[in-house]
Design an enzyme around this catalytic site. Sequence first.
Site, PDB file in Angstrom:
ATOM      1  N   LYS A 167       0.751  -1.470  -0.060  1.00 39.19           N
ATOM      2  CA  LYS A 167      -0.248   0.030  -0.025  1.00 39.19           C
ATOM      3  C   LYS A 167       0.978   1.140  -0.216  1.00 39.19           C
ATOM      4  O   LYS A 167       1.793   1.395   0.653  1.00 39.19           O
ATOM      5  CB  LYS A 167      -1.353   0.053   1.467  1.00 39.19           C
ATOM      6  CG  LYS A 167      -1.570   1.173   1.842  1.00 39.19           C
ATOM      7  CD  LYS A 167      -2.869   1.164   2.845  1.00 39.19           C
ATOM      8  CE  LYS A 167      -3.108   2.271   3.130  1.00 39.19           C
ATOM      9  NZ  LYS A 167      -3.996   2.117   4.592  1.00 39.19           N
TER      10      LYS A 167
HETATM   11  C1  R5P Z   1      -2.009   4.712   7.446  1.00 33.73           C
HETATM   12  O1  R5P Z   1      -0.911   4.347   8.446  1.00 33.73           O
HETATM   13  C2  R5P Z   1      -3.330   3.979   7.561  1.00 33.73           C
HETATM   14  O2  R5P Z   1      -2.773   2.806   7.400  1.00 33.73           O
HETATM   15  C3  R5P Z   1      -4.456   4.384   6.756  1.00 33.73           C
HETATM   16  O3  R5P Z   1      -4.914   3.653   6.514  1.00 33.73           O
HETATM   17  C4  R5P Z   1      -4.228   4.919   5.071  1.00 33.73           C
HETATM   18  O4  R5P Z   1      -3.386   6.017   5.356  1.00 33.73           O
HETATM   19  C5  R5P Z   1      -5.160   4.909   4.381  1.00 33.73           C
HETATM   20  O5  R5P Z   1      -6.541   6.106   4.931  1.00 33.73           O
HETATM   21  P1  R5P Z   1      -6.460   6.880   3.893  1.00 33.73           P
HETATM   22  O6  R5P Z   1      -6.525   6.948   3.076  1.00 33.73           O
HETATM   23  O7  R5P Z   1      -7.601   8.304   4.805  1.00 33.73           O
HETATM   24  O8  R5P Z   1      -4.987   7.424   4.204  1.00 33.73           O
END
Ligand code: R5P
Length: 264
Positions: free
Chosen positions: A172
């Site tokens: 990710k």
């Molecule tokens: C961060 O460490 C988290 O894993 C969040 O899940 C990630 O940042 C994704 O969420 P967002 O779309 O709010 O950035």
Amino acid sequence: MDWGLKNRISQIIKPATGRTVMLAVDHGYFLGPTTRLENARQTIAPLLPYADTLMLTRGILRTSVEATTNVPIVLRVSGGTSILGKLSNEIITTSIRDAIRLNASGVALSIFIGSEHEKETLSNLCSLVNEAEEYGIPVLAVTAVGKEMVRDARYLGLCCRIAAELGAHIVKTYYCDGFEEVVGGCPVPIVVAGGKKIEEKEALQLTYDSIKHGAVGVDMGRNIWQSDYPVAMIQAVREIVHNNASPEKAYELFKKTATTDKRR
Ligand code: R5P
């Protein structure tokens, strides 16, 4: 590939389209009661029917999601730091035994490449892959969270490739200019994080660009549940991810669905 591992990955990345809309609600593990995620149960419940996967910690899973759900779980198993301290100094918080007990389809942890704790977080990734593979559980490596690094193709490409080399099954990361280079250098599927809340139209464009340049989906949080119309937003994101809708068409859908979505 091991049957169990393959089966679990196919619970996360849907074989029908080869794509996924992961709903990220793990933010509290370092941010505390983040805006519009203060009551996680209330935030999650209306979105669940539209999520391919739910990404969260065991604490929120146990307290805020019914065990009868059929949405696959990607369990965040790294943490132990907060926004007030050194974010990169994470540990593995949750054992594989507990992940199995919670019927997780995958486990997720953060790596912080270029940070003070680079080696420790990469070591965490290696240990987690070694343990999780014993049980056929895929590992999702989360890269580039925090403010320290420039999120360009060179840096994100480095992070994603290292994560894959060390055994992550899914990575990710963030979208950036030249994202196709990031994808091209990473031999495992990439999902894109949404990042800070932006206008819905822009977030849909981000989703479209990510898919167009090779991501298999999004792992999106704030741009869904911080919207005034979160249910409309997740549906619009799905239209792009699974049905290749244009950002314009998805935004039209968002506006139409928003009229029936409960305003906060
Ligand atoms: C961060 O460490 C988290 O894993 C969040 O899940 C990630 O940042 C994704 O969420 P967002 O779309 O709010 O950035």
